[in-house]
Design a protein around this motif. Structure first.
Motif, PDB file in Angstrom:
ATOM      1  N   ASN A 163      21.540  14.804  14.437  1.00 56.51           N
ATOM      2  CA  ASN A 163      20.627  14.995  13.414  1.00 56.51           C
ATOM      3  C   ASN A 163      19.558  13.835  13.483  1.00 56.51           C
ATOM      4  OD1 ASN A 163      19.604  14.655  10.561  1.00 56.51           O
ATOM      5  ND2 ASN A 163      20.652  16.413  10.084  1.00 56.51           N
ATOM      6  N   ASN A 164      18.248  14.148  13.392  1.00 54.58           N
ATOM      7  CA  ASN A 164      17.062  13.430  13.392  1.00 54.58           C
ATOM      8  C   ASN A 164      16.278  13.082  12.177  1.00 54.58           C
ATOM      9  OD1 ASN A 164      15.815  15.528  13.729  1.00 54.58           O
ATOM     10  ND2 ASN A 164      14.410  15.224  14.978  1.00 54.58           N
ATOM     11  N   LYS A 165      16.990  13.440  11.113  1.00 53.82           N
ATOM     12  CA  LYS A 165      16.677  13.319   9.788  1.00 53.82           C
ATOM     13  C   LYS A 165      16.860  12.151   8.943  1.00 53.82           C
ATOM     14  CE  LYS A 165      14.813  18.180   9.539  1.00 53.82           C
ATOM     15  NZ  LYS A 165      15.217  19.419   8.764  1.00 53.82           N
ATOM     16  N   ASP A 166      16.237  11.613   7.984  1.00 49.56           N
ATOM     17  CA  ASP A 166      16.798  10.492   7.247  1.00 49.56           C
ATOM     18  C   ASP A 166      17.450  11.218   5.884  1.00 49.56           C
ATOM     19  OD1 ASP A 166      14.559  11.174   5.419  1.00 49.56           O
ATOM     20  OD2 ASP A 166      13.643   9.291   5.695  1.00 49.56           O
ATOM     21  N   TYR A 167      17.976  10.279   4.762  1.00 46.60           N
ATOM     22  CA  TYR A 167      18.453  11.061   3.757  1.00 46.60           C
ATOM     23  C   TYR A 167      17.636  11.894   3.000  1.00 46.60           C
ATOM     24  CZ  TYR A 167      20.931  10.722  -0.659  1.00 46.60           C
ATOM     25  OH  TYR A 167      21.520  10.943  -1.809  1.00 46.60           O
TER      26      TYR A 167
ATOM     27  N   TYR B 154      28.009   5.069  11.111  1.00 46.71           N
ATOM     28  CA  TYR B 154      28.032   3.861  10.330  1.00 46.71           C
ATOM     29  C   TYR B 154      27.022   3.751   9.163  1.00 46.71           C
ATOM     30  CZ  TYR B 154      28.648  -0.987   9.028  1.00 46.71           C
ATOM     31  OH  TYR B 154      28.936  -2.055   8.249  1.00 46.71           O
ATOM     32  N   SER B 155      25.629   4.110   9.572  1.00 50.16           N
ATOM     33  CA  SER B 155      24.394   3.856   8.566  1.00 50.16           C
ATOM     34  C   SER B 155      24.786   4.883   7.356  1.00 50.16           C
ATOM     35  CB  SER B 155      23.219   4.083   9.377  1.00 50.16           C
ATOM     36  OG  SER B 155      23.122   5.799   9.550  1.00 50.16           O
ATOM     37  N   GLY B 156      25.673   6.009   7.399  1.00 55.24           N
ATOM     38  CA  GLY B 156      26.079   6.676   6.284  1.00 55.24           C
ATOM     39  C   GLY B 156      27.132   6.362   5.669  1.00 55.24           C
ATOM     40  N   PRO B 157      28.046   7.084   5.029  1.00 51.99           N
ATOM     41  CA  PRO B 157      29.466   6.624   4.143  1.00 51.99           C
ATOM     42  C   PRO B 157      30.441   6.370   5.085  1.00 51.99           C
ATOM     43  CG  PRO B 157      29.286   9.331   4.503  1.00 51.99           C
ATOM     44  CD  PRO B 157      27.760   8.586   5.078  1.00 51.99           C
ATOM     45  N   MET B 158      30.318   6.447   6.564  1.00 52.63           N
ATOM     46  CA  MET B 158      31.635   6.216   7.428  1.00 52.63           C
ATOM     47  C   MET B 158      31.692   4.638   7.373  1.00 52.63           C
ATOM     48  SD  MET B 158      33.247   8.481   8.070  1.00 52.63           S
ATOM     49  CE  MET B 158      34.544   7.957   9.102  1.00 52.63           C
ATOM     50  N   PHE B 159      30.649   3.742   7.205  1.00 56.94           N
ATOM     51  CA  PHE B 159      30.840   2.332   7.314  1.00 56.94           C
ATOM     52  C   PHE B 159      31.944   1.771   6.426  1.00 56.94           C
ATOM     53  CE2 PHE B 159      28.769   2.425   3.141  1.00 56.94           C
ATOM     54  CZ  PHE B 159      29.374   1.460   2.373  1.00 56.94           C
ATOM     55  N   ALA B 160      32.136   2.305   5.248  1.00 61.34           N
ATOM     56  CA  ALA B 160      33.388   2.068   4.272  1.00 61.34           C
ATOM     57  C   ALA B 160      34.892   2.186   5.012  1.00 61.34           C
ATOM     58  CB  ALA B 160      33.117   2.764   2.985  1.00 61.34           C
TER      59      ALA B 160
ATOM     60  N   TRP C  16      15.489   2.183  12.849  1.00 60.12           N
ATOM     61  CA  TRP C  16      14.996   3.412  13.616  1.00 60.12           C
ATOM     62  C   TRP C  16      16.054   4.562  13.485  1.00 60.12           C
ATOM     63  CZ3 TRP C  16      17.624   4.835  18.199  1.00 60.12           C
ATOM     64  CH2 TRP C  16      18.312   4.160  18.538  1.00 60.12           C
ATOM     65  N   ILE C  17      17.472   4.351  13.214  1.00 55.00           N
ATOM     66  CA  ILE C  17      18.172   5.566  13.516  1.00 55.00           C
ATOM     67  C   ILE C  17      19.327   5.651  12.133  1.00 55.00           C
ATOM     68  CG2 ILE C  17      20.135   3.773  14.151  1.00 55.00           C
ATOM     69  CD1 ILE C  17      20.710   6.210  16.343  1.00 55.00           C
ATOM     70  N   SER C  18      18.862   4.831  11.283  1.00 54.26           N
ATOM     71  CA  SER C  18      19.722   4.887  10.017  1.00 54.26           C
ATOM     72  C   SER C  18      19.378   6.027   9.026  1.00 54.26           C
ATOM     73  CB  SER C  18      19.445   3.522   9.163  1.00 54.26           C
ATOM     74  OG  SER C  18      20.222   3.677   7.856  1.00 54.26           O
ATOM     75  N   TYR C  19      20.449   6.655   8.395  1.00 51.76           N
ATOM     76  CA  TYR C  19      20.049   7.569   7.547  1.00 51.76           C
ATOM     77  C   TYR C  19      19.344   6.827   6.277  1.00 51.76           C
ATOM     78  CZ  TYR C  19      23.473  11.159   8.968  1.00 51.76           C
ATOM     79  OH  TYR C  19      24.050  12.147   9.731  1.00 51.76           O
ATOM     80  N   PHE C  20      19.322   5.635   6.007  1.00 56.14           N
ATOM     81  CA  PHE C  20      18.466   4.991   4.986  1.00 56.14           C
ATOM     82  C   PHE C  20      17.531   4.045   5.746  1.00 56.14           C
ATOM     83  CE2 PHE C  20      22.617   6.539   3.498  1.00 56.14           C
ATOM     84  CZ  PHE C  20      22.177   6.990   2.117  1.00 56.14           C
ATOM     85  N   PRO C  21      16.439   4.373   6.347  1.00 59.10           N
ATOM     86  CA  PRO C  21      15.680   3.466   7.258  1.00 59.10           C
ATOM     87  C   PRO C  21      14.929   2.297   6.232  1.00 59.10           C
ATOM     88  CG  PRO C  21      14.633   5.800   7.106  1.00 59.10           C
ATOM     89  CD  PRO C  21      15.957   5.765   6.728  1.00 59.10           C
ATOM     90  N   GLY C  22      14.684   2.944   5.140  1.00 61.32           N
ATOM     91  CA  GLY C  22      14.174   1.728   4.034  1.00 61.32           C
ATOM     92  C   GLY C  22      15.126   0.608   3.672  1.00 61.32           C
ATOM     93  N   GLU C  23      16.387   0.577   4.017  1.00 61.09           N
ATOM     94  CA  GLU C  23      17.332  -0.545   3.893  1.00 61.09           C
ATOM     95  C   GLU C  23      17.038  -1.634   4.693  1.00 61.09           C
ATOM     96  OE1 GLU C  23      21.307   1.023   4.200  1.00 61.09           O
ATOM     97  OE2 GLU C  23      21.411   1.753   2.293  1.00 61.09           O
ATOM     98  N   ALA C  24      16.358  -1.448   5.784  1.00 58.42           N
ATOM     99  CA  ALA C  24      15.718  -2.588   6.815  1.00 58.42           C
ATOM    100  C   ALA C  24      17.127  -3.290   7.298  1.00 58.42           C
ATOM    101  CB  ALA C  24      14.911  -3.320   6.368  1.00 58.42           C
ATOM    102  N   GLU C  25      18.393  -2.417   7.711  1.00 64.59           N
ATOM    103  CA  GLU C  25      19.365  -3.061   8.062  1.00 64.59           C
ATOM    104  C   GLU C  25      19.590  -3.404   9.430  1.00 64.59           C
ATOM    105  OE1 GLU C  25      24.093  -1.948   8.073  1.00 64.59           O
ATOM    106  OE2 GLU C  25      22.732  -0.533   7.755  1.00 64.59           O
TER     107      GLU C  25
END
Length: 225
Positions: free
Chosen positions: A3-7, A39-45, A183-192
């Motif tokens: 999937n290549n779309k953000d949140y 990881y950038s989604g809920p699986m990080f927890a 560049w790959i995060s579901y939440f790119p605005g987090e600047a992770e």
């Protein structure tokens, strides 16, 4: 396909992440790209919870009096903890670590070489407050270490109602560096910027106290209580 779309449903890479310049430059495999997305989604927890639980299990197995504790005893305790907890997420964590080690070698250092991490509800460990007899002051993060290049983003993750709000400002460098996931995060605005497990954190300055502004759900800006 990945999937290549953000949140918010916006397309992040028209050609797909496998053809993204960062993926090609780092030589990332599809399985590694999948793990970065997860990881950038809920699986990080789930991943971090598993690794931190493993550390707690090791600490429970080791004797309370740890003076003169040798590496053989520590390794034995780790093996016992592994058998007790099972192997859930082991392959996923290994693939994610592999992706980070590749990616961080091609990511530029953040502006000012600084990243930030905000949290609350946890008391600062004594090892971060005081030096030991060898002059060390700090500790090791057993899980993945999520940070942001944006201080305000990090402040946004501080749950002030839990008490003990803290903001860590960390210096990165040529060796101590993380992987940019924007560049790959579901939440790119987090600047992770993500650092791998077992990152050593050293306290190099005195704690600073300041009032910070935050925006609540109604959009009102105020000082945290």
């Amino acid at each position: 396909p990945i999937n290549n779309k953000d949140y918010h449903g916006r397309v992040m890479c028209e050609a797909g992440f496998e053809q993204h310049p960062m993926a090609l430059k780092a030589g990332l495999q599809k399985c590694e790209l999948v793990m970065l997305r997860l990881y950038s989604g809920p699986m990080f927890a789930q991943y971090n919870g598993k690794m931190r639980a493993f550390l707690r299990c090791v600490q429970e197995i080791l004797p309370k009096d740890r003076k003169g504790l040798g590496p053989a005893l520590v390794m034995a305790a780790m093996e016992a903890a592994r058998k007790r907890m099972g192997s859930e997420y082991v392959t996923s964590i290994l693939v994610l670590v592999s992706a980070l080690l590749k990616l961080r070698t091609v990511c530029p250092l953040p502006p000012g070489r600084k990243v930030f991490r905000g949290f609350a509800g946890l008391e600062t460990p004594q090892c971060f407050k005081f030096q030991d007899d060898r002059g060390n002051q700090g500790g090791v993060e057993f899980g993945f270490l999520s940070t942001s290049t944006c201080e305000q983003q990090a402040i946004g993750y501080i749950a002030f109602d839990k008490g003990m709000p803290q903001l860590y400002e960390m210096d990165l460098g040529q060796i101590d560096r993380g992987a940019d996931l924007s560049w790959i995060s579901y939440f790119p605005g987090e600047a992770e910027v993500l650092l791998p497990p077992l990152s050593s954190l050293e306290a190099t300055g005195a704690a600073r106290f300041k009032n910070v502004l935050w925006r609540d759900a109604a959009g009102e800006t105020s000082l945290p209580k």
